[in-house]
Design a protein around this motif. Sequence first.
Motif, PDB file in Angstrom:
ATOM      1  N   MET A 174       0.846  -1.189   0.000  1.00 22.10           N
ATOM      2  CA  MET A 174       0.000   0.000   0.000  1.00 22.10           C
ATOM      3  C   MET A 174       0.888   1.248   0.000  1.00 22.10           C
ATOM      4  O   MET A 174       1.871   1.328   0.736  1.00 22.10           O
ATOM      5  N   ILE A 175       0.562   2.213  -0.845  1.00 20.82           N
ATOM      6  CA  ILE A 175       1.290   3.484  -0.928  1.00 20.82           C
ATOM      7  C   ILE A 175       0.322   4.593  -0.521  1.00 20.82           C
ATOM      8  O   ILE A 175      -0.801   4.649  -1.030  1.00 20.82           O
ATOM      9  N   ALA A 176       0.752   5.468   0.394  1.00 16.41           N
ATOM     10  CA  ALA A 176      -0.152   6.498   0.916  1.00 16.41           C
ATOM     11  C   ALA A 176       0.478   7.886   0.792  1.00 16.41           C
ATOM     12  O   ALA A 176       1.637   8.092   1.187  1.00 16.41           O
ATOM     13  N   PHE A 177      -0.283   8.810   0.226  1.00 17.42           N
ATOM     14  CA  PHE A 177       0.069  10.236   0.222  1.00 17.42           C
ATOM     15  C   PHE A 177      -0.815  10.923   1.265  1.00 17.42           C
ATOM     16  O   PHE A 177      -2.037  10.783   1.213  1.00 17.42           O
ATOM     17  N   ARG A 178      -0.177  11.664   2.186  1.00 22.28           N
ATOM     18  CA  ARG A 178      -0.939  12.337   3.239  1.00 22.28           C
ATOM     19  C   ARG A 178      -0.616  13.830   3.206  1.00 22.28           C
ATOM     20  O   ARG A 178       0.509  14.232   3.515  1.00 22.28           O
ATOM     21  N   HIS A 179      -1.638  14.628   2.799  1.00 23.47           N
ATOM     22  CA  HIS A 179      -1.481  16.086   2.685  1.00 23.47           C
ATOM     23  C   HIS A 179      -0.202  16.436   1.919  1.00 23.47           C
ATOM     24  O   HIS A 179       0.554  17.337   2.295  1.00 23.47           O
ATOM     25  N   PHE A 180       0.027  15.700   0.849  1.00 17.73           N
ATOM     26  CA  PHE A 180       1.286  15.787   0.095  1.00 17.73           C
ATOM     27  C   PHE A 180       1.227  16.949  -0.898  1.00 17.73           C
ATOM     28  O   PHE A 180       0.225  17.138  -1.604  1.00 17.73           O
ATOM     29  N   ALA A 181       2.292  17.740  -0.947  1.00 15.19           N
ATOM     30  CA  ALA A 181       2.392  18.843  -1.908  1.00 15.19           C
ATOM     31  C   ALA A 181       3.748  18.770  -2.590  1.00 15.19           C
ATOM     32  O   ALA A 181       4.756  18.385  -1.976  1.00 15.19           O
ATOM     33  N   LEU A 182       3.772  19.133  -3.863  1.00 17.51           N
ATOM     34  CA  LEU A 182       4.988  19.019  -4.658  1.00 17.51           C
ATOM     35  C   LEU A 182       5.144  20.271  -5.508  1.00 17.51           C
ATOM     36  O   LEU A 182       4.200  20.705  -6.174  1.00 17.51           O
ATOM     37  N   ARG A 183       6.336  20.830  -5.486  1.00 14.41           N
ATOM     38  CA  ARG A 183       6.607  22.067  -6.215  1.00 14.41           C
ATOM     39  C   ARG A 183       7.796  21.849  -7.140  1.00 14.41           C
ATOM     40  O   ARG A 183       8.758  21.167  -6.800  1.00 14.41           O
ATOM     41  N   ARG A 184       7.711  22.425  -8.329  1.00 15.86           N
ATOM     42  CA  ARG A 184       8.855  22.465  -9.248  1.00 15.86           C
ATOM     43  C   ARG A 184       9.205  23.923  -9.482  1.00 15.86           C
ATOM     44  O   ARG A 184       8.457  24.651 -10.120  1.00 15.86           O
ATOM     45  N   GLY A 185      10.357  24.367  -8.924  1.00 15.37           N
ATOM     46  CA  GLY A 185      10.692  25.774  -8.997  1.00 15.37           C
ATOM     47  C   GLY A 185       9.677  26.581  -8.204  1.00 15.37           C
ATOM     48  O   GLY A 185       9.363  26.282  -7.055  1.00 15.37           O
ATOM     49  N   SER A 186       9.131  27.619  -8.831  1.00 16.02           N
ATOM     50  CA  SER A 186       8.127  28.443  -8.156  1.00 16.02           C
ATOM     51  C   SER A 186       6.713  27.938  -8.384  1.00 16.02           C
ATOM     52  O   SER A 186       5.757  28.473  -7.827  1.00 16.02           O
ATOM     53  N   ARG A 187       6.578  26.887  -9.186  1.00 12.80           N
ATOM     54  CA  ARG A 187       5.242  26.424  -9.573  1.00 12.80           C
ATOM     55  C   ARG A 187       4.779  25.277  -8.692  1.00 12.80           C
ATOM     56  O   ARG A 187       5.483  24.271  -8.546  1.00 12.80           O
ATOM     57  N   LEU A 188       3.598  25.422  -8.088  1.00 10.40           N
ATOM     58  CA  LEU A 188       3.015  24.362  -7.273  1.00 10.40           C
ATOM     59  C   LEU A 188       2.280  23.397  -8.188  1.00 10.40           C
ATOM     60  O   LEU A 188       1.278  23.746  -8.815  1.00 10.40           O
ATOM     61  N   LEU A 189       2.807  22.161  -8.291  1.00 11.55           N
ATOM     62  CA  LEU A 189       2.205  21.164  -9.173  1.00 11.55           C
ATOM     63  C   LEU A 189       1.075  20.402  -8.491  1.00 11.55           C
ATOM     64  O   LEU A 189       0.005  20.209  -9.057  1.00 11.55           O
ATOM     65  N   LEU A 190       1.322  19.948  -7.270  1.00 14.62           N
ATOM     66  CA  LEU A 190       0.338  19.159  -6.525  1.00 14.62           C
ATOM     67  C   LEU A 190       0.177  19.758  -5.136  1.00 14.62           C
ATOM     68  O   LEU A 190       1.174  20.119  -4.490  1.00 14.62           O
ATOM     69  N   ALA A 191      -1.059  19.855  -4.666  1.00 18.69           N
ATOM     70  CA  ALA A 191      -1.320  20.483  -3.372  1.00 18.69           C
ATOM     71  C   ALA A 191      -2.275  19.634  -2.546  1.00 18.69           C
ATOM     72  O   ALA A 191      -3.326  19.221  -3.043  1.00 18.69           O
ATOM     73  N   ASP A 192      -1.878  19.339  -1.295  1.00 19.68           N
ATOM     74  CA  ASP A 192      -2.750  18.678  -0.321  1.00 19.68           C
ATOM     75  C   ASP A 192      -3.363  17.391  -0.886  1.00 19.68           C
ATOM     76  O   ASP A 192      -4.577  17.196  -0.863  1.00 19.68           O
ATOM     77  N   ILE A 193      -2.496  16.498  -1.377  1.00 12.42           N
ATOM     78  CA  ILE A 193      -2.954  15.233  -1.959  1.00 12.42           C
ATOM     79  C   ILE A 193      -3.118  14.198  -0.851  1.00 12.42           C
ATOM     80  O   ILE A 193      -2.167  13.889  -0.124  1.00 12.42           O
ATOM     81  N   ASP A 194      -4.325  13.675  -0.706  1.00 10.04           N
ATOM     82  CA  ASP A 194      -4.605  12.552   0.188  1.00 10.04           C
ATOM     83  C   ASP A 194      -5.044  11.383  -0.673  1.00 10.04           C
ATOM     84  O   ASP A 194      -6.110  11.428  -1.293  1.00 10.04           O
ATOM     85  N   LEU A 195      -4.221  10.337  -0.693  1.00  8.68           N
ATOM     86  CA  LEU A 195      -4.469   9.254  -1.645  1.00  8.68           C
ATOM     87  C   LEU A 195      -3.847   7.969  -1.127  1.00  8.68           C
ATOM     88  O   LEU A 195      -2.728   7.969  -0.607  1.00  8.68           O
ATOM     89  N   VAL A 196      -4.583   6.868  -1.254  1.00 14.56           N
ATOM     90  CA  VAL A 196      -4.056   5.545  -0.918  1.00 14.56           C
ATOM     91  C   VAL A 196      -4.148   4.668  -2.157  1.00 14.56           C
ATOM     92  O   VAL A 196      -5.216   4.538  -2.766  1.00 14.56           O
ATOM     93  N   ILE A 197      -2.998   4.090  -2.564  1.00 11.61           N
ATOM     94  CA  ILE A 197      -2.948   3.170  -3.706  1.00 11.61           C
ATOM     95  C   ILE A 197      -2.776   1.758  -3.155  1.00 11.61           C
ATOM     96  O   ILE A 197      -1.762   1.449  -2.517  1.00 11.61           O
ATOM     97  N   GLN A 198      -3.771   0.919  -3.388  1.00  6.77           N
ATOM     98  CA  GLN A 198      -3.753  -0.435  -2.839  1.00  6.77           C
ATOM     99  C   GLN A 198      -2.879  -1.352  -3.691  1.00  6.77           C
ATOM    100  O   GLN A 198      -2.734  -1.166  -4.901  1.00  6.77           O
ATOM    101  N   SER A 199      -2.303  -2.367  -3.047  1.00  7.89           N
ATOM    102  CA  SER A 199      -1.478  -3.354  -3.749  1.00  7.89           C
ATOM    103  C   SER A 199      -2.304  -4.045  -4.829  1.00  7.89           C
ATOM    104  O   SER A 199      -3.468  -4.398  -4.614  1.00  7.89           O
ATOM    105  N   GLY A 200      -1.693  -4.246  -5.989  1.00  7.64           N
ATOM    106  CA  GLY A 200      -2.352  -4.959  -7.075  1.00  7.64           C
ATOM    107  C   GLY A 200      -3.159  -4.082  -8.008  1.00  7.64           C
ATOM    108  O   GLY A 200      -3.636  -4.558  -9.036  1.00  7.64           O
ATOM    109  N   TRP A 201      -3.321  -2.794  -7.681  1.00 11.35           N
ATOM    110  CA  TRP A 201      -4.046  -1.901  -8.592  1.00 11.35           C
ATOM    111  C   TRP A 201      -3.231  -1.667  -9.855  1.00 11.35           C
ATOM    112  O   TRP A 201      -1.995  -1.634  -9.825  1.00 11.35           O
TER     113      TRP A 201
END
Length: 676
Positions: A1-28
């Motif tokens: 299982m892979i879990a993103f909790r309030h995850f945010a990702l920036r490239r330079g000054s640009r915010l690509l992903l903000a406040d990501i809450d996501l669970v990826i189950q095994s086998g998907w």
Amino acid sequence: MIAFRHFALRRGSRLLLADIDLVIQSGWRLGVIGRNGCGKSSLFAALQGQLEGDTGELDMPGKLRLASVAQETPALPDLAIDYVMGGDEELAAALRDEADAQERGDTEAMARAHHRIEELHGYDARARAGRLMHGLGFAPETHERTVQEFSGGWRGRLNLARALMCPSDLLLLDEPTNHLDLDAVLWLEEWLRRYQGTLLIISHDREFLDGVITHTLHLDEGRAKLYTGNYSAFERLRAEQLRQQQISFEREQAERAHLQSFIDRFKAKASKAKQAQSRMKRLEKLAGTEAVRAERPFNFSFPPPDRVPDAMLQLEDIAAGYELPPLPARERVGVRGHGQGEDGAERASMDSSASPSPSPHSSPQRGEEVNVVLADVRFSIEAGDRIGLIGPNGAGKSTLVKTLVGELEPLGGERKAHKDLKIGYFAQHTVESLRAGTSSLDHLQARAPGVANQVLRDFLGTWNFPGDRAFESVDGFSGGERARLALALIAWHKPNLLLLDEPTNHLDLEMREALADALADFDGALVLVSHDRHLLGMVCDSFWRVADRVVEPFDGDLDDYAKWLRSRGAANKKAGKVAAAEKSSAPVETPEERRRSAAAQREGDKSSRSRVKKIETRVAAIDAALGKLEARLADPATYNAPTAELMKLGQQQAELRREKETLEAEWLELYEQLEA
């Protein structure tokens, strides 16, 4: 299982992903989609540990084995099959230990290495690597070539085979179908459906996504939303959600207008002041639903041709190929008129790998005068024809297109073109041929000397190069923007015949949809080479198969072609078994043994027919169950239920699809046995 909790990702000054809450189950098997630049590749980089999140957490199991496709391949002297086997790093290390121990004469270390290799199923690794290479289009004689002999596209396939060779719990594939032909795409689709780990795919090929994924992750404006089902299911759910959002917005706007009207009328009246205050508070508390914006940012069209002759182009008894030494391939951006030279179009730069690294399927041998790729070709194009060319890479599709264009002179036979023929030609390397340091307007001015700048800028605006964008250098363009400019340059000349060789390699899903719409409305004739089944199915009325030096009509659609490929693979496998059996020294059967064998065969056939009927009954039941599940998943009310219930529905859907795939494979094998 892979879990993103309030995850945010920036490239330079640009915010690509903000406040990501996501669970990826095994086998998907998860398809990651979204417009170019929305953060798909950056999300993969974060999973690989190449990018740190700005905020939040990314939780991954500690012993997770991860595989991905390398973006570059150096010109290595390693044999191709050894390079692919190197994808299994543990096995490669064990094989090195074995070789070192053997060199030292250390029998104890050799025994340990042998034991480790057996644990890793290493003694059949070469055969497994060979099967992967064969599935991705490498002919057997190319397996022992060095990596440096292959062109960039074929090295990309080697990287893909190397990633598939790696034992993994998580497999990341970023545009795996680029540079693959349709045959290889169909093989890869089957392979990925059997993959046991968790799979994340970035792809702009909707048919490929539909055939592989069980879940869809949509990245849009920094947000990530998970949908159960394949890409088509996502489209249906997304459309319904947008419809409901627009209804909510319109209802809210009407309520706002009503409340504001009351406030404006009565806030000054003492008797109504309290009611007006109450309505003002209610107005402030309204949710503020966002209006739905158009999903596709643009569309475009090919202008109608000035004239479309009935008999446009004919190849009669053509032998197509190359003289030796190879002539430099010339890829053009623009239009070539019959008997009119290049018609103002520039020569494009040649792909650096075209000459030194020929296709592994049709490499010329030294000492030959010519390399005949296609023989005895009879091919004609008439007004209204919309032809898709299918067949494996290296079989001659591009050679046929170049012969139709007139770029390759026939080695034999005759090419006949109508005097009013005007060809718009998009080659596989057209995008790379755009001149560095110049703008869209510069490119169009070179093809339209004397035309007013405003006319050219208006035209570029229809291809989404508006205003100052027309003056921007192509150096900063994405691959999709370059491809769009190349198509615009072709459209300017109003061709009556489009010859398009893999036009979608750099295009995202939305651009592919726009191209499909434009080609569907095009008034001229069309010949299309593409591994994108959705595009082929949308715009082509007939298909021609190019393989084994032959060009012939294919009787059927793309689903029929996929079935034909599977049946041919099974037939080849059976033929190999028969040949192996014939080589064996089995004794001749007596009459009594033949009778017993025939009786056993009849009994086996009876059992097989019974099993076939049971499979067909079960598949029908699965289809009915899937239909009900998809109806529930298409219902917006489902998404108001607890997350656990939604996940349960998704798991049921995935399990039923896996069971159906297994049963269909068994049905095909039994059916072929009975037919034989």
